[in-house]
Design an enzyme around this catalytic site. Structure first.
Site, PDB file in Angstrom:
ATOM      1  CB  SER A   1      -1.309  -0.226   1.047  1.00  0.00           C
ATOM      2  OG  SER A   1      -1.678   1.611   1.202  1.00  0.00           O
TER       3      SER A   1
ATOM      4  CG  HIS B   1      -4.342  -1.799  -1.269  1.00  0.00           C
ATOM      5  ND1 HIS B   1      -5.378  -2.032  -2.280  1.00  0.00           N
ATOM      6  CD2 HIS B   1      -4.026  -1.296  -0.394  1.00  0.00           C
ATOM      7  CE1 HIS B   1      -5.897  -1.924  -1.483  1.00  0.00           C
ATOM      8  NE2 HIS B   1      -5.600  -1.033  -0.201  1.00  0.00           N
TER       9      HIS B   1
ATOM     10  CG  ASP C   1      -4.947   2.240   1.013  1.00  0.00           C
ATOM     11  OD1 ASP C   1      -4.090   2.274   1.839  1.00  0.00           O
ATOM     12  OD2 ASP C   1      -6.312   1.946   0.542  1.00  0.00           O
TER      13      ASP C   1
ATOM     14  CG  MET D   1      -8.528   6.888   2.665  1.00  0.00           C
ATOM     15  SD  MET D   1      -6.461   7.461   4.657  1.00  0.00           S
ATOM     16  CE  MET D   1      -6.668   5.419   4.413  1.00  0.00           C
TER      17      MET D   1
ATOM     18  CG  HIS E   1      -8.667   0.212  -0.496  1.00  0.00           C
ATOM     19  ND1 HIS E   1      -8.607  -0.183   0.932  1.00  0.00           N
ATOM     20  CD2 HIS E   1     -10.483  -0.150  -0.381  1.00  0.00           C
ATOM     21  CE1 HIS E   1      -9.247  -0.142   1.547  1.00  0.00           C
ATOM     22  NE2 HIS E   1     -10.810  -0.138   1.021  1.00  0.00           N
TER      23      HIS E   1
ATOM     24  CG  MET F   1     -10.872   3.314   2.737  1.00  0.00           C
ATOM     25  SD  MET F   1      -9.914   2.688   3.670  1.00  0.00           S
ATOM     26  CE  MET F   1      -8.474   3.360   1.886  1.00  0.00           C
TER      27      MET F   1
ATOM     28  CG  MET G   1     -11.151  -3.474   5.374  1.00  0.00           C
ATOM     29  SD  MET G   1      -9.890  -2.772   3.997  1.00  0.00           S
ATOM     30  CE  MET G   1      -9.397  -1.966   5.376  1.00  0.00           C
TER      31      MET G   1
ATOM     32  N   GLY H   1      -8.726   3.294   7.557  1.00  0.00           N
ATOM     33  CA  GLY H   1      -8.566   5.057   7.850  1.00  0.00           C
ATOM     34  C   GLY H   1      -6.571   5.507   7.838  1.00  0.00           C
ATOM     35  CG  PHE H   2      -4.907   5.875  10.670  1.00  0.00           C
ATOM     36  CD1 PHE H   2      -6.555   6.081  10.707  1.00  0.00           C
ATOM     37  CD2 PHE H   2      -4.740   7.189  10.202  1.00  0.00           C
ATOM     38  CE1 PHE H   2      -7.847   7.401  10.382  1.00  0.00           C
ATOM     39  CE2 PHE H   2      -5.272   8.475  10.551  1.00  0.00           C
ATOM     40  CZ  PHE H   2      -6.558   8.958  11.105  1.00  0.00           C
ATOM     41  N   GLY H   3      -2.700   3.491   8.716  1.00  0.00           N
ATOM     42  CA  GLY H   3      -2.100   1.885   8.555  1.00  0.00           C
ATOM     43  C   GLY H   3      -0.965   2.489   9.538  1.00  0.00           C
ATOM     44  N   GLY H   4      -0.054   1.008   9.452  1.00  0.00           N
ATOM     45  CA  GLY H   4       0.635   0.567  11.173  1.00  0.00           C
ATOM     46  C   GLY H   4      -0.517   0.148  12.715  1.00  0.00           C
TER      47      GLY H   4
ATOM     48  CG  ASP I   1      -5.825  -3.465   2.730  1.00  0.00           C
ATOM     49  OD1 ASP I   1      -6.660  -2.358   2.348  1.00  0.00           O
ATOM     50  OD2 ASP I   1      -5.123  -2.711   3.646  1.00  0.00           O
TER      51      ASP I   1
ATOM     52  N   GLY J   1      -2.661  -4.378   8.442  1.00  0.00           N
ATOM     53  CA  GLY J   1      -1.348  -5.551   9.489  1.00  0.00           C
ATOM     54  C   GLY J   1      -1.217  -6.423   9.418  1.00  0.00           C
TER      55      GLY J   1
ATOM     56  N   GLY K   1       1.218  -2.484   4.064  1.00  0.00           N
ATOM     57  CA  GLY K   1       1.725  -0.967   4.043  1.00  0.00           C
ATOM     58  C   GLY K   1       3.154  -0.738   4.730  1.00  0.00           C
TER      59      GLY K   1
HETATM   60  C1  DX5 Z   1      -6.322   1.089   5.833  1.00  0.00           C
HETATM   61  C2  DX5 Z   1      -5.644   1.138   4.272  1.00  0.00           C
HETATM   62  C3  DX5 Z   1      -4.861  -0.436   4.375  1.00  0.00           C
HETATM   63  C4  DX5 Z   1      -3.633   0.418   4.811  1.00  0.00           C
HETATM   64  C5  DX5 Z   1      -2.932  -0.901   5.991  1.00  0.00           C
HETATM   65  O1  DX5 Z   1      -7.655   1.863   5.300  1.00  0.00           O
HETATM   66  O2  DX5 Z   1      -7.234   0.484   3.945  1.00  0.00           O
HETATM   67  O3  DX5 Z   1      -4.269  -0.218   2.561  1.00  0.00           O
HETATM   68  O4  DX5 Z   1      -2.838   1.109   4.441  1.00  0.00           O
HETATM   69  O5  DX5 Z   1      -1.922  -0.339   6.041  1.00  0.00           O
HETATM   70  P1  DX5 Z   1      -0.906  -1.477   7.304  1.00  0.00           P
HETATM   71  O6  DX5 Z   1      -0.237  -2.390   6.216  1.00  0.00           O
HETATM   72  O7  DX5 Z   1      -0.023  -0.781   8.116  1.00  0.00           O
HETATM   73  O8  DX5 Z   1      -1.538  -1.881   8.340  1.00  0.00           O
HETATM   74 ZN    ZN Z   2      -6.455  -0.479   1.533  1.00  0.00          ZN
END
Ligand code: DX5
Ligand code: ZN
Length: 222
Positions: free
Chosen positions: A12, A37, A39, A41, A71, A73, A142, A147-150, A181, A183, A203
């Site tokens: 991502s 990927h 994302d 938003m 993707h 969102m 999901m 909304g966020f990575g990590g 998608d 973690g 990501g």
């Molecule tokens: C979250 C995104 C994911 C996210 C994945 O809303 O849809 O694609 O970026 O990031 P990681 O792999 O760090 O959880």
């Molecule tokens: Zn995503």
């Protein structure tokens, strides 16, 4: 689309360093990424704003042969899919939760010649997307709240849904792939694959790994 056992790894770009976007895209492809990927938003459907069609267009110009897995969102994907198609998306995944014409939007995406996915948040049931599984190429489950990575992989809320989706696919001889998608690393990819997922979005687990190529290999072979 590929067979259900073929593992697809989709880093991502949300986790990439956008100040060197071209290097990051090329590095991901050179490190073995099958897809990129993207994302998108809108700050309404999720509590974050990322980027729009022009960012996707820019990525497409940088890596024109890459498969861009967009993707959305966003609250109203029906209003924007044509811009994301024009920007070079190879797949567009829309969420089932917002209120718009879902079936019509899926068919619009597919009519343009690219693949279509439907996504469910961790708290959303598989039953709510059942009517669309006959038409989509991808079911995105999901494994974090979007909304966020990590964020932390939500195993209890989501793995039973992967299992349920796989059973529906087998019982009805449907052709959608199951994508997870949020973690995703080698440990959680292995768990997700054991329940039936074969498309892995990562990501942090790729762009923030010390070595992206080994991270992708580990997720692929998990
Ligand atoms: C979250 C995104 C994911 C996210 C994945 O809303 O849809 O694609 O970026 O990031 P990681 O792999 O760090 O959880
Ligand atoms: Zn995503």
């Amino acid at each position: 689309m590929l067979n259900f056992n073929q593992r697809i790894i989709a880093p991502s770009l949300l986790a990439a360093d956008w100040s060197k976007l071209a290097d990051e895209c090329e590095h991901a492809i050179d490190s073995g990424a099958d897809w990129l990927h993207l994302d998108v938003m809108d700050g309404h459907f999720v509590n974050n704003i990322s980027f729009g069609p022009n960012f996707v267009k820019h990525v497409h110009q940088i890596v024109p042969n890459a498969f861009l897995d967009t993707h959305l969102m966003i609250e109203r994907p029906d209003k924007y899919i044509h811009q994301f198609i024009k920007s070079g998306s190879s797949n567009i995944t829309i969420h089932v939760e917002p209120d718009y014409e879902i079936e019509e939007t899926i068919s619009e995406i597919k009519k343009s010649g690219i693949t279509a996915g439907i996504a469910v948040n961790p708290e959303t049931s598989i039953e709510s997307v059942r009517p669309y599984l006959d038409y989509v190429d991808i079911l995105l489950i999901m494994t974090v709240t979007p909304g966020f990575g990590g964020q932390k992989f939500m195993i209890d809320e989501t793995m039973p849904k992967v299992k349920e989706a796989k059973e529906i696919r087998e019982q009805n001889n449907l052709s959608f792939h199951i994508q997870v998608d949020g973690g995703i690393c080698s440990r959680t990819a292995k768990i997700s694959a054991s329940y039936g997922a074969n498309i892995m979005v990562a990501g942090t687990g790729t762009f923030r790994a010390p070595n992206m190529k080994s991270a992708i290999d580990e997720i692929r072979n998990a």
